[in-house]
Enzyme design. Sequence first.
Site, PDB file in Angstrom:
ATOM      1  N   ASP A  92     -12.426   8.305   7.427  1.00 44.40           N
ATOM      2  CA  ASP A  92     -12.515   8.889   8.771  1.00 44.40           C
ATOM      3  C   ASP A  92     -13.254  10.218   8.692  1.00 44.40           C
ATOM      4  O   ASP A  92     -13.268  10.860   7.637  1.00 44.40           O
ATOM      5  CB  ASP A  92     -11.104   9.115   9.335  1.00 44.40           C
TER       6      ASP A  92
ATOM      7  N   GLN B 278      -6.527  -3.695   9.461  1.00 38.46           N
ATOM      8  CA  GLN B 278      -5.787  -2.561  10.016  1.00 38.46           C
ATOM      9  C   GLN B 278      -4.454  -3.100  10.544  1.00 38.46           C
ATOM     10  O   GLN B 278      -4.353  -4.282  10.891  1.00 38.46           O
ATOM     11  CB  GLN B 278      -6.625  -1.966  11.173  1.00 38.46           C
TER      12      GLN B 278
ATOM     13  N   ARG C 184     -15.280   3.528   4.336  1.00 34.24           N
ATOM     14  CA  ARG C 184     -16.105   4.677   4.706  1.00 34.24           C
ATOM     15  C   ARG C 184     -15.256   5.935   4.765  1.00 34.24           C
ATOM     16  O   ARG C 184     -15.639   6.997   4.312  1.00 34.24           O
ATOM     17  CB  ARG C 184     -16.746   4.445   6.082  1.00 34.24           C
TER      18      ARG C 184
ATOM     19  N   HIS D 255      -7.967   2.884  -3.568  1.00 31.19           N
ATOM     20  CA  HIS D 255      -8.795   3.052  -2.373  1.00 31.19           C
ATOM     21  C   HIS D 255      -9.853   4.119  -2.675  1.00 31.19           C
ATOM     22  O   HIS D 255      -9.620   5.018  -3.490  1.00 31.19           O
ATOM     23  CB  HIS D 255      -7.943   3.514  -1.182  1.00 31.19           C
TER      24      HIS D 255
ATOM     25  N   THR E  78      -3.820   4.832  -1.587  1.00 30.55           N
ATOM     26  CA  THR E  78      -4.868   5.340  -0.706  1.00 30.55           C
ATOM     27  C   THR E  78      -5.595   6.532  -1.325  1.00 30.55           C
ATOM     28  O   THR E  78      -5.145   7.140  -2.298  1.00 30.55           O
ATOM     29  CB  THR E  78      -4.307   5.766   0.668  1.00 30.55           C
TER      30      THR E  78
ATOM     31  N   GLU F 141       0.833  -1.211   0.000  1.00 31.09           N
ATOM     32  CA  GLU F 141       0.000   0.000   0.000  1.00 31.09           C
ATOM     33  C   GLU F 141       0.866   1.258   0.000  1.00 31.09           C
ATOM     34  O   GLU F 141       1.779   1.383   0.819  1.00 31.09           O
ATOM     35  CB  GLU F 141      -0.914  -0.019   1.231  1.00 31.09           C
TER      36      GLU F 141
HETATM   37  C1  LIG Z   1      -6.770  -1.678   4.647  1.00 27.99           C
HETATM   38  C2  LIG Z   1      -7.215  -0.272   5.011  1.00 27.99           C
HETATM   39  C3  LIG Z   1      -7.107   0.743   4.066  1.00 27.99           C
HETATM   40  C4  LIG Z   1      -7.525   2.057   4.365  1.00 27.99           C
HETATM   41  N1  LIG Z   1      -7.400   3.037   3.407  1.00 27.99           N
HETATM   42  C5  LIG Z   1      -7.867   4.285   3.634  1.00 27.99           C
HETATM   43  C6  LIG Z   1      -7.812   5.310   2.628  1.00 27.99           C
HETATM   44  O1  LIG Z   1      -7.297   5.084   1.549  1.00 27.99           O
HETATM   45  N2  LIG Z   1      -8.310   6.534   2.926  1.00 27.99           N
HETATM   46  C7  LIG Z   1      -8.885   6.817   4.131  1.00 27.99           C
HETATM   47  O2  LIG Z   1      -9.343   7.956   4.331  1.00 27.99           O
HETATM   48  N3  LIG Z   1      -8.955   5.874   5.118  1.00 27.99           N
HETATM   49  C8  LIG Z   1      -8.467   4.620   4.901  1.00 27.99           C
HETATM   50  N4  LIG Z   1      -8.553   3.653   5.878  1.00 27.99           N
HETATM   51  C9  LIG Z   1      -9.112   4.019   7.197  1.00 27.99           C
HETATM   52  C10 LIG Z   1     -10.677   3.883   7.247  1.00 27.99           C
HETATM   53  O3  LIG Z   1     -11.258   4.809   6.367  1.00 27.99           O
HETATM   54  C11 LIG Z   1     -11.098   4.153   8.693  1.00 27.99           C
HETATM   55  O4  LIG Z   1     -10.650   3.142   9.532  1.00 27.99           O
HETATM   56  C12 LIG Z   1     -12.572   4.467   8.901  1.00 27.99           C
HETATM   57  O5  LIG Z   1     -12.731   5.021  10.209  1.00 27.99           O
HETATM   58  C13 LIG Z   1     -13.518   3.273   8.804  1.00 27.99           C
HETATM   59  O6  LIG Z   1     -13.621   2.826   7.528  1.00 27.99           O
HETATM   60  P1  LIG Z   1     -14.366   1.422   7.213  1.00 27.99           P
HETATM   61  O7  LIG Z   1     -14.386   1.277   5.761  1.00 27.99           O
HETATM   62  O8  LIG Z   1     -13.811   0.342   8.024  1.00 27.99           O
HETATM   63  O9  LIG Z   1     -15.834   1.796   7.732  1.00 27.99           O
HETATM   64  P2  LIG Z   1     -17.098   0.932   8.120  1.00 27.99           P
HETATM   65  O10 LIG Z   1     -16.967  -0.480   7.740  1.00 27.99           O
HETATM   66  O11 LIG Z   1     -18.288   1.679   7.585  1.00 27.99           O
HETATM   67  O12 LIG Z   1     -17.091   0.999   9.716  1.00 27.99           O
HETATM   68  C14 LIG Z   1     -17.023   2.232  10.419  1.00 27.99           C
HETATM   69  C15 LIG Z   1     -17.669   2.073  11.798  1.00 27.99           C
HETATM   70  O13 LIG Z   1     -19.088   1.944  11.673  1.00 27.99           O
HETATM   71  C16 LIG Z   1     -19.547   0.684  12.155  1.00 27.99           C
HETATM   72  N5  LIG Z   1     -20.492   0.193  11.124  1.00 27.99           N
HETATM   73  C17 LIG Z   1     -20.180  -0.276   9.898  1.00 27.99           C
HETATM   74  N6  LIG Z   1     -21.280  -0.569   9.194  1.00 27.99           N
HETATM   75  C18 LIG Z   1     -22.342  -0.285   9.993  1.00 27.99           C
HETATM   76  C19 LIG Z   1     -23.757  -0.353   9.824  1.00 27.99           C
HETATM   77  N7  LIG Z   1     -24.298  -0.775   8.676  1.00 27.99           N
HETATM   78  N8  LIG Z   1     -24.542   0.035  10.858  1.00 27.99           N
HETATM   79  C20 LIG Z   1     -24.002   0.497  12.026  1.00 27.99           C
HETATM   80  N9  LIG Z   1     -22.668   0.591  12.240  1.00 27.99           N
HETATM   81  C21 LIG Z   1     -21.842   0.213  11.231  1.00 27.99           C
HETATM   82  C22 LIG Z   1     -18.307  -0.202  12.275  1.00 27.99           C
HETATM   83  O14 LIG Z   1     -18.437  -1.165  13.312  1.00 27.99           O
HETATM   84  C23 LIG Z   1     -17.221   0.818  12.555  1.00 27.99           C
HETATM   85  O15 LIG Z   1     -17.156   1.140  13.925  1.00 27.99           O
HETATM   86  C24 LIG Z   1      -8.086   2.348   5.639  1.00 27.99           C
HETATM   87  C25 LIG Z   1      -8.172   1.325   6.608  1.00 27.99           C
HETATM   88  C26 LIG Z   1      -7.733   0.033   6.314  1.00 27.99           C
HETATM   89  C27 LIG Z   1      -7.804  -1.034   7.362  1.00 27.99           C
END
Ligand SMILES: Cc1cc2nc3c(=O)[nH]c(=O)nc-3n(C[C@H](O)[C@H](O)[C@H](O)COP(=O)(O)OP(=O)(O)OC[C@H]3O[C@@H](n4cnc5c(N)ncnc54)[C@H](O)[C@@H]3O)c2cc1C
Length: 293
Positions: A109, A179, A107, A77, A48, A17
């Site tokens: 941050d 993560q 999603r 991403h 990203t 990455e």
């Molecule tokens: C491999 C990897 C790559 C990443 N790359 C980037 C990047 O390129 N750019 C960037 O800005 N960030 C990136 N991130 C960080 C990521 O955007 C954050 O960790 C963010 O806070 C959560 O994203 P998510 O896709 O896991 O969200 P989600 O899966 O939507 O989860 C977010 C929160 O909401 C809760 N949740 C999920 N779905 C639901 C639902 N349907 N109903 C109620 N609650 C729910 C989950 O339990 C969690 O606490 C990356 C993280 C990882 C692990």
Amino acid sequence: MRISEIYQPGEFGLSIEVFPPKTPKGDAALWETIERLTPYRPAFISCTYGAGGTTRLRTIDICREIQERFELPATAHFTCVGSSRDELREWLDSAAAAGIGNIMALRGDPPQGMEEFRPAEGGLTYANELVALIREQSKEFGIGVAGYPEKHQEAPDPETDLTNLKRKVDAGADAVFTQLFFVNENFFRFREAYEQAGIRVPLIPGIMPITEFARIKRITAMCGAIFPDELASRLEAVQDDKEAQFEIGVEHAIRQCRELIDAGAPGMHFYVLNKSQACERILDALGVETSCE
Ligand SMILES: Cc1cc2nc3c(=O)[nH]c(=O)nc-3n(C[C@H](O)[C@H](O)[C@H](O)COP(=O)(O)OP(=O)(O)OC[C@H]3O[C@@H](n4cnc5c(N)ncnc54)[C@H](O)[C@@H]3O)c2cc1C
């Protein structure tokens, strides 16, 4: 190659990455990193999508260039931050037009200064909705999503977080990339629960080699990864010696990766922060073959 095709029995799926740099010096470091890691034949390089939805099109441009210059599959991403559904669909059209076959669907941050995540007008709230939107638009994309062995910071408990992870897989994700974490036991516990929850897609550990203690402290504070006390004290003891920190970091990552591979991890996703040296050392120690041999 699509994410769905990578993790076959007997194959090891290496992925790297990188992030879009902000300066010409950063650009040079990015391309040098990819050049040096290409001989290890990664299944893909992912780029990203800037926090707050910045770098939208830059992510696509970098992915296109990776594919053209290095003939390696790229994964773009993509986050929900700051975009309406129509804008998300437009971005997907641009990614497809650029020949990008894989998306890491996230999603994102909350933008700086915002306490909690709020969707853009006409936008999406959770990554499972983004996976569904991607699948609605095209069956062709390979889709990766994020998983949290030590729980996502906003989730009330690991069980709820896992239920939410399953929503992403049920919506059509092909693999889960974790993560970063430093404690394998936490990954193994998570994997057991993942399997018990009936999630069947490959689970790929995310490894960030420690190269500088100060930097890794900042990163773990942001993403909530647990930093083992024993490792912290060893690094603290050499806080004025960057080379020694690098060596401790590499040694820890090698040990961590060996154990994960022995325990059946189907691949490894390295967060290299646009620097190749630590990753090269780790891959050499693991005996990952290069095309130079
Ligand atoms: C491999 C990897 C790559 C990443 N790359 C980037 C990047 O390129 N750019 C960037 O800005 N960030 C990136 N991130 C960080 C990521 O955007 C954050 O960790 C963010 O806070 C959560 O994203 P998510 O896709 O896991 O969200 P989600 O899966 O939507 O989860 C977010 C929160 O909401 C809760 N949740 C999920 N779905 C639901 C639902 N349907 N109903 C109620 N609650 C729910 C989950 O339990 C969690 O606490 C990356 C993280 C990882 C692990």
